[in-house]
Enzyme design. Structure first.
Site, PDB file in Angstrom:
ATOM      1  N   SER A  82     -10.667  -2.543   5.744  1.00 40.63           N
ATOM      2  CA  SER A  82      -9.297  -2.091   5.534  1.00 40.63           C
ATOM      3  C   SER A  82      -8.662  -1.757   6.874  1.00 40.63           C
ATOM      4  CB  SER A  82      -9.329  -0.843   4.647  1.00 40.63           C
ATOM      5  OG  SER A  82      -8.051  -0.248   4.566  1.00 40.63           O
ATOM      6  N   SER A  83      -7.362  -1.577   6.846  1.00 36.47           N
ATOM      7  CA  SER A  83      -6.646  -1.060   8.019  1.00 36.47           C
ATOM      8  C   SER A  83      -6.046   0.311   7.727  1.00 36.47           C
ATOM      9  CB  SER A  83      -5.516  -2.015   8.414  1.00 36.47           C
ATOM     10  OG  SER A  83      -6.040  -3.238   8.839  1.00 36.47           O
ATOM     11  N   GLY A 103       1.246  -1.179   4.904  1.00 32.24           N
ATOM     12  CA  GLY A 103       1.647  -2.283   5.783  1.00 32.24           C
ATOM     13  C   GLY A 103       0.527  -3.169   6.267  1.00 32.24           C
ATOM     14  N   GLY A 104      -0.640  -3.168   5.598  1.00 27.63           N
ATOM     15  CA  GLY A 104      -1.725  -4.063   6.009  1.00 27.63           C
ATOM     16  C   GLY A 104      -2.098  -3.827   7.467  1.00 27.63           C
ATOM     17  N   ASP A 127      -9.097  -8.705   0.762  1.00 23.68           N
ATOM     18  CA  ASP A 127      -9.295  -8.083   2.075  1.00 23.68           C
ATOM     19  C   ASP A 127     -10.635  -8.472   2.700  1.00 23.68           C
ATOM     20  OD1 ASP A 127      -6.886  -6.918   2.553  1.00 23.68           O
ATOM     21  OD2 ASP A 127      -7.482  -4.880   2.016  1.00 23.68           O
ATOM     22  N   THR A 142      -4.058   1.983  -2.433  1.00 30.88           N
ATOM     23  CA  THR A 142      -3.543   0.613  -2.528  1.00 30.88           C
ATOM     24  C   THR A 142      -4.107  -0.154  -3.710  1.00 30.88           C
ATOM     25  OG1 THR A 142      -3.227  -1.412  -1.233  1.00 30.88           O
ATOM     26  CG2 THR A 142      -5.367  -0.351  -1.038  1.00 30.88           C
ATOM     27  N   ASN A 148      -3.695  -3.390  -2.960  1.00 34.96           N
ATOM     28  CA  ASN A 148      -3.609  -4.478  -1.987  1.00 34.96           C
ATOM     29  C   ASN A 148      -2.239  -5.136  -2.105  1.00 34.96           C
ATOM     30  OD1 ASN A 148      -4.336  -5.987   0.167  1.00 34.96           O
ATOM     31  ND2 ASN A 148      -5.296  -7.597  -1.048  1.00 34.96           N
ATOM     32  N   THR A 181       0.900  -1.140   0.000  1.00 37.99           N
ATOM     33  CA  THR A 181       0.000   0.000   0.000  1.00 37.99           C
ATOM     34  C   THR A 181       0.936   1.186   0.000  1.00 37.99           C
ATOM     35  OG1 THR A 181      -1.736  -1.221   1.138  1.00 37.99           O
ATOM     36  CG2 THR A 181      -1.747   1.131   1.497  1.00 37.99           C
TER      37      THR A 181
HETATM   38  N1  GLY Z   1      -5.199  -3.605   1.476  1.00 39.89           N
HETATM   39  C1  GLY Z   1      -4.751  -3.162   2.734  1.00 39.89           C
HETATM   40  C2  GLY Z   1      -5.784  -2.440   3.525  1.00 39.89           C
HETATM   41  O1  GLY Z   1      -6.718  -1.920   2.941  1.00 39.89           O
HETATM   42  O2  GLY Z   1      -5.718  -2.380   4.731  1.00 39.89           O
END
Ligand code: GLY
Length: 584
Positions: free
Chosen positions: A452-453, A472-473, A423, A399, A401, A381
């Site tokens: 999402s994060s 960083g997810g 996700d 992102t 992803n 991302t």
């Molecule tokens: N694809 C990572 C997020 O949306 O958190």
């Protein structure tokens, strides 16, 4: 945009061992065209790529505001940072402009033909890679409409002018070490689809550092986007080409999905922490809730009374995250989520959560309810931050992803498509490919936004304004909140805050990740408290900017990236303002 702006270009090169930061001195060249608007007194940009940060500085120098510059950086990242910057993905923006605080959701949605069990085979077993590679992994792109909408509401310069730097970059740019490394790492994905290989691995192996990449169809697509707005990419031949690329590799995306996509303005997740106002991303991102829950727990635990970097602090931080990520199990698209800020940020809930934290010992995650969930999302991302001289600030996280998304490239447009469908909880209620369990609230459903994060965040106290975020997810909110806390609690500069070693805990799996730079004695002390410490080279990549005071801005791109920052000083800026931009 042919003029040379006055600018401080902050370029950095990582060499083995400590990273060196090089400051190129201010140019003394005349500032922009004589008739360019001059409303921006100064501004700062931080992003993952030097050429993208340059695009933002160029727009600030031309009189653009933070929104203009942020959109220019995002579009430039779609060209020079194709592993994450995008027109075929989505993202979020948190904005504080002219007294308004707003959050824009341009997250992808599931196509109308998406179904709850679309990633399972006839026996109900997850199909390997189906949500990660190829057309079925592709969510409806949100970036074309989203970036345009951000500019429509808050931008000042003409749209075409904001798109222009990206057009120019698509006509030819030089591949950096970073891009070459990531292309090489994703060789298998990039050579799986012939259209993708033709662009990024034309001679059978990925393009190397120093090569010039020319993307004439992407340049033409961007030029059309600059002239006509989102319909250039979301209708007509462009939409047909995107849908065809996805369906040719097994997808269900239609031109109706693409044309029907709408970004959504949402109320930002706002909270007070340590005397600052903070605005971050609400659902469908879990990021804002995790930030707010973490800060709420730490205030109750009197976290600031412990020394910066001490094992006591890191232990309490990990325990706060263990609980915040457990609560994440309940979250999903706003229409289907099983909880939200009303429940998870309510004072009685935070009081109870804080009371359950043992100051001396790690609580096993199996004893923190609700159990299950929390697989790390893909880590690729990208984040960018801009603040302008008026103190207006924009934080965008965007992102595809996974790195280079689904691997599917639309040949007519030279745009890579996301794999954001991964996700979703692709197999709710049972272990997924990573051995973890996810919640029904985030199950696949037509038109739904996947949880999402991403945590684009703006914080302010008086004239002091900070914008930040990270890729960083699942590590996004934890990296972001550590930088935020260093500034809010310790009064650290953003450079110091970004440079500090980071840790991460996400409840499941029950392990505490620590950057290798965290000192050995602290690691041992955390182990003695019951944490299983696993070392990582880096956790997140926070790009932050700050207006410290009138006429004084700072840019702190993350050396872990390495990212790049730039500042645009006001004409006649004072030496102290220059000093304020220095990266050391
Ligand atoms: N694809 C990572 C997020 O949306 O958190």
């Amino acid at each position: 945009m042919s003029q040379t702006p006055i600018r401080a270009r902050l370029s950095r090169r990582c060499i083995p061992g400590p990273c060196l930061v090089l400051l190129a001195l201010f140019s003394t060249a005349p500032c922009g065209a004589a008739d360019a608007p001059r409303a921006a007194a100064a501004g700062a940009v931080a992003s993952a790529a030097p050429l993208a940060s340059d695009a933002g500085v160029e727009i600030l120098a031309a009189g653009g505001n933070a929104a203009d510059a942020a959109v220019a950086v995002a579009l430039a990242l779609a060209v020079v940072h194709p592993q994450a910057g995008n027109l075929g993905g989505g993202g979020f923006a948190v904005v504080r402009m002219g007294g308004e605080v707003a959050a824009l959701d341009f997250r992808e949605t599931a196509p109308a033909a998406a179904t709850h069990d679309m990633f399972l085979d006839a026996t109900g077993t997850p199909r390997p890679d189906a949500s990660l590679v190829g057309g079925l992994a592709v969510g409806v792109p949100g970036s074309p409409a989203g970036l345009h909408e951000l500019h429509r509401r808050f931008g000042r310069l003409p749209w075409q002018q904001v798109v222009a730097p990206a057009v120019r970059l698509a006509e030819g740019f030089t591949v950096t070490e970073r891009l070459a490394t990531e292309l090489a790492a994703e060789r298998e994905l990039l050579t799986r689809f012939s259209a993708t290989a033709a662009v990024w691995a034309p001679a059978g192996s990925p393009i190397g550092a120093g090569s010039t990449v020319r993307l004439p169809r992407l340049a033409a697509s961007l030029r059309d986007y600059g002239a006509r707005g989102p319909s250039a990419l979301t209708s007509g031949p462009a939409a047909s080409a995107i849908a065809a690329a996805a369906t040719a590799s097994g997808g269900v995306l239609t031109v109706q999905d693409i044309g029907g996509y709408r970004p959504v303005w949402r109320d930002p997740l706002r909270f007070r922490a340590f005397g600052w106002d903070v605005a971050s991303m609400p659902l469908p991102s879990s990021g804002g809730i995790i930030l707010a829950e973490t800060c709420g727990l730490l205030e109750r635990l009197r976290w600031s009374t412990h020394p910066a970097g001490s094992p006591e602090r890191l232990h309490l931080l990990a325990e706060a995250w263990r609980r915040a990520f457990a609560d994440r199990f309940l979250l999903g698209d706003p229409a289907t989520t099983l909880a939200g800020p009303e429940q998870l940020l309510a004072a009685p809930w935070l009081d109870a959560r804080a009371a359950g934290i043992d100051r001396e010992r790690a609580t096993p995650s199996t004893r923190v309810q609700p159990w299950s969930h929390a697989r790390p999302e893909s880590t690729e991302t990208t984040h960018l931050s801009v603040v302008d001289g008026a103190g207006d600030a924009v934080a965008i996280t965007t992102t595809l992803n996974g790195s280079f998304g689904s691997g599917v490239l639309v040949p007519e447009l030279q745009i890579l498509l996301n794999n954001e469908m991964d996700d979703f909880a692709t197999s709710p209620g049972r272990p997924n490919l990573y051995g973890l369990i996810q919640g029904e609230a985030n199950a696949v459903g037509p038109g739904k936004r996947m949880l999402s994060s991403m945590s684009p965040t703006v914080a302010w106290r008086g004239r002091d304004v900070l914008a930040l975020g990270s890729p960083g997810g699942s590590r996004i909110p934890t990296a972001t909140v550590q930088v935020l806390l260093a500034v809010l609690v310790d009064g650290a500069t953003i450079r110091d805050a970004v440079a500090r070693p980071r840790i991460h805990h996400q409840w499941q799996p029950d392990e505490l990740l620590a950057e290798e730079s965290l000192d050995g004695a602290t690691r041992v002390a955390l182990g003695e408290r019951g944490h299983r410490v696993t070392l990582k080279p880096r956790l997140g990549e926070v790009h932050a900017v700050r207006r410290v005071a009138e006429g004084r801005v700072e840019s702190a791109p993350d050396l872990r990236g390495p990212g790049a920052g730039g500042v645009y000083p006001s004409p006649g800026h004072s030496p102290s303002a220059r000093q304020g931009t220095r990266l050391e």
